[in-house]
Write a protein that holds these residues in place. Sequence first.
Motif, mmCIF file in Angstrom:
data_model
loop_
_atom_site.group_PDB
_atom_site.id
_atom_site.type_symbol
_atom_site.label_atom_id
_atom_site.label_comp_id
_atom_site.label_asym_id
_atom_site.label_seq_id
_atom_site.Cartn_x
_atom_site.Cartn_y
_atom_site.Cartn_z
ATOM 1 N N VAL A 141 2.395 38.873 -14.985
ATOM 2 C CA VAL A 141 2.516 39.217 -13.564
ATOM 3 C C VAL A 141 3.643 40.237 -13.430
ATOM 4 O O VAL A 141 4.770 39.985 -13.855
ATOM 5 C CB VAL A 141 2.833 37.978 -12.708
ATOM 6 N N LYS A 142 3.336 41.386 -12.843
ATOM 7 C CA LYS A 142 4.343 42.417 -12.590
ATOM 8 C C LYS A 142 4.354 42.722 -11.105
ATOM 9 O O LYS A 142 3.332 43.081 -10.534
ATOM 10 C CB LYS A 142 4.034 43.689 -13.384
ATOM 11 N N VAL A 143 5.521 42.561 -10.479
ATOM 12 C CA VAL A 143 5.612 42.746 -9.035
ATOM 13 C C VAL A 143 6.473 43.961 -8.698
ATOM 14 O O VAL A 143 7.339 44.369 -9.464
ATOM 15 C CB VAL A 143 6.204 41.487 -8.349
ATOM 16 N N THR A 144 6.199 44.527 -7.530
ATOM 17 C CA THR A 144 7.020 45.593 -6.957
ATOM 18 C C THR A 144 7.547 45.086 -5.624
ATOM 19 O O THR A 144 6.756 44.823 -4.703
ATOM 20 C CB THR A 144 6.205 46.878 -6.749
ATOM 21 N N GLU A 145 8.853 44.922 -5.523
ATOM 22 C CA GLU A 145 9.431 44.381 -4.300
ATOM 23 C C GLU A 145 9.679 45.485 -3.268
ATOM 24 O O GLU A 145 9.905 46.640 -3.624
ATOM 25 C CB GLU A 145 10.757 43.673 -4.606
ATOM 26 N N ARG A 146 9.637 45.103 -2.009
ATOM 27 C CA ARG A 146 9.982 46.025 -0.934
ATOM 28 C C ARG A 146 11.490 46.246 -0.912
ATOM 29 O O ARG A 146 12.261 45.346 -1.259
ATOM 30 C CB ARG A 146 9.520 45.473 0.420
ATOM 31 N N THR A 147 11.890 47.432 -0.474
ATOM 32 C CA THR A 147 13.305 47.764 -0.346
ATOM 33 C C THR A 147 13.638 47.953 1.124
ATOM 34 O O THR A 147 12.928 48.663 1.843
ATOM 35 C CB THR A 147 13.629 49.053 -1.116
ATOM 36 N N ALA A 148 14.723 47.328 1.559
ATOM 37 C CA ALA A 148 15.108 47.424 2.961
ATOM 38 C C ALA A 148 15.667 48.804 3.267
ATOM 39 O O ALA A 148 16.572 49.288 2.583
ATOM 40 C CB ALA A 148 16.139 46.352 3.291
ATOM 41 N N SER A 149 15.103 49.443 4.292
ATOM 42 C CA SER A 149 15.649 50.702 4.791
ATOM 43 C C SER A 149 16.543 50.476 5.994
ATOM 44 O O SER A 149 17.374 51.326 6.331
ATOM 45 C CB SER A 149 14.511 51.660 5.172
ATOM 46 N N ALA A 150 16.371 49.331 6.651
ATOM 47 C CA ALA A 150 17.191 48.984 7.808
ATOM 48 C C ALA A 150 17.074 47.485 8.034
ATOM 49 O O ALA A 150 16.202 46.819 7.465
ATOM 50 C CB ALA A 150 16.748 49.753 9.045
ATOM 51 N N SER A 156 21.665 34.976 14.745
ATOM 52 C CA SER A 156 22.781 35.067 13.800
ATOM 53 C C SER A 156 22.322 35.532 12.419
ATOM 54 O O SER A 156 23.127 35.606 11.488
ATOM 55 C CB SER A 156 23.466 33.702 13.669
ATOM 56 N N ARG A 157 21.047 35.871 12.304
ATOM 57 C CA ARG A 157 20.503 36.285 11.002
ATOM 58 C C ARG A 157 20.013 37.725 11.095
ATOM 59 O O ARG A 157 20.072 38.373 12.153
ATOM 60 C CB ARG A 157 19.370 35.344 10.566
ATOM 61 N N PHE A 158 19.507 38.241 9.953
ATOM 62 C CA PHE A 158 19.096 39.640 9.886
ATOM 63 C C PHE A 158 17.704 39.728 9.268
ATOM 64 O O PHE A 158 17.395 39.031 8.293
ATOM 65 C CB PHE A 158 20.083 40.456 9.044
ATOM 66 N N THR A 159 16.885 40.585 9.864
ATOM 67 C CA THR A 159 15.522 40.808 9.358
ATOM 68 C C THR A 159 15.477 42.145 8.633
ATOM 69 O O THR A 159 15.838 43.185 9.200
ATOM 70 C CB THR A 159 14.499 40.806 10.496
ATOM 71 N N GLU A 160 15.035 42.102 7.386
ATOM 72 C CA GLU A 160 14.929 43.320 6.589
ATOM 73 C C GLU A 160 13.622 44.044 6.901
ATOM 74 O O GLU A 160 12.563 43.419 6.999
ATOM 75 C CB GLU A 160 14.997 42.997 5.098
ATOM 76 N N VAL A 161 13.724 45.358 7.019
ATOM 77 C CA VAL A 161 12.557 46.193 7.344
ATOM 78 C C VAL A 161 12.477 47.324 6.321
ATOM 79 O O VAL A 161 13.489 47.977 6.039
ATOM 80 C CB VAL A 161 12.669 46.784 8.770
ATOM 81 N N ASP A 162 11.284 47.547 5.736
ATOM 82 C CA ASP A 162 11.165 48.623 4.755
ATOM 83 C C ASP A 162 10.849 49.938 5.453
ATOM 84 O O ASP A 162 10.726 50.008 6.683
ATOM 85 C CB ASP A 162 10.133 48.288 3.675
ATOM 86 N N ARG A 163 10.686 50.999 4.681
ATOM 87 C CA ARG A 163 10.505 52.323 5.259
ATOM 88 C C ARG A 163 9.168 52.474 5.970
ATOM 89 O O ARG A 163 8.967 53.421 6.737
ATOM 90 C CB ARG A 163 10.654 53.404 4.188
ATOM 91 N N ASP A 164 8.230 51.545 5.730
ATOM 92 C CA ASP A 164 6.949 51.571 6.430
ATOM 93 C C ASP A 164 6.984 50.764 7.725
ATOM 94 O O ASP A 164 5.967 50.644 8.417
ATOM 95 C CB ASP A 164 5.840 51.030 5.525
ATOM 96 N N GLY A 165 8.156 50.208 8.044
ATOM 97 C CA GLY A 165 8.274 49.410 9.261
ATOM 98 C C GLY A 165 7.840 47.972 9.099
ATOM 99 O O GLY A 165 7.704 47.251 10.089
ATOM 100 N N VAL A 166 7.639 47.507 7.858
ATOM 101 C CA VAL A 166 7.207 46.136 7.601
ATOM 102 C C VAL A 166 8.435 45.226 7.559
ATOM 103 O O VAL A 166 9.371 45.454 6.797
ATOM 104 C CB VAL A 166 6.438 46.036 6.271
ATOM 105 N N ARG A 167 8.432 44.198 8.395
ATOM 106 C CA ARG A 167 9.505 43.210 8.387
ATOM 107 C C ARG A 167 9.137 42.146 7.350
ATOM 108 O O ARG A 167 8.169 41.402 7.551
ATOM 109 C CB ARG A 167 9.665 42.593 9.772
#
Length: 280
Positions: A141-150, A156-167
Amino acid sequence: MSGPAAGAKSPQAGGPRPPQPRRPGGRPPGPPPRGGLPRLRITLPERLPLRAVLIAVTALAVLVGGGSWAVYGSSWFRAERVTVGGTVQLTPAQVERAAGVPLGGALVSVDTGKARKRLLAALPRIKDAEVARSWPHTITVKVTERTASAVLRTGSRFTEVDRDGVRFATVDRAPRGVPLVQLTPDQSAGVQHFGTKRLLQAAIAVSADLPQSVHGKATAIRVRSYDGITVELTGGRDVLWGSAEQGARKAAVLSALMTARPHATHYDVSAPTAPAASGS
């Protein structure tokens, strides 16, 4: 003067052809092939002996049956382990559990497509995954993880969003070097037209377009309107970016401007053909 008897017709004149010698078997020889080489005829037996046919069929059945048993029934090709690669934030154990690969059965029976679907459904952090058989005993199994752009603040928590706008994940602490998007829209007609979703997408696009030398220094991206986006930097500095359009050009202009005016506190690249820097 001697010659053929009167009234006799030669073959050229259309008379009867002289008898031709026959081959053994009753067939007259055909015309000689061009080039003068004799023709070769290979005669195969019309029927194979029944015993030979039975032996061939039996051997084929043994081969097919033996091969099927080796793949499906023997312990030679069992699924015994799962190996995981490509993880950054996730752990191999998390990925293996989410894939749900059944072990102990025939390796060929593992449905790799379903395992991939389970991964993508269970772990939104995974952008893509490859699941394959590695003979004789392994599923890789080889995975590619999303990277947070913002990141977005959610209580009190934070939601990571990638460059495609996916939370894709909610965490207790914002990742280091990832800007916080602050949506503070005014009540102009432009905001009502674009909506907060489009404003968020614009902020994500700006974050993705920031120069690498600047991205790690960005602490927040404030969005007031479609063309009113500001990037806050460490040290009390900020960049008026404007709209998300011409992102690559604005990034290049900002890099040059910050090199020329490294001590400025305010940079304006909203009009990349007329950039400005102020403060010191």
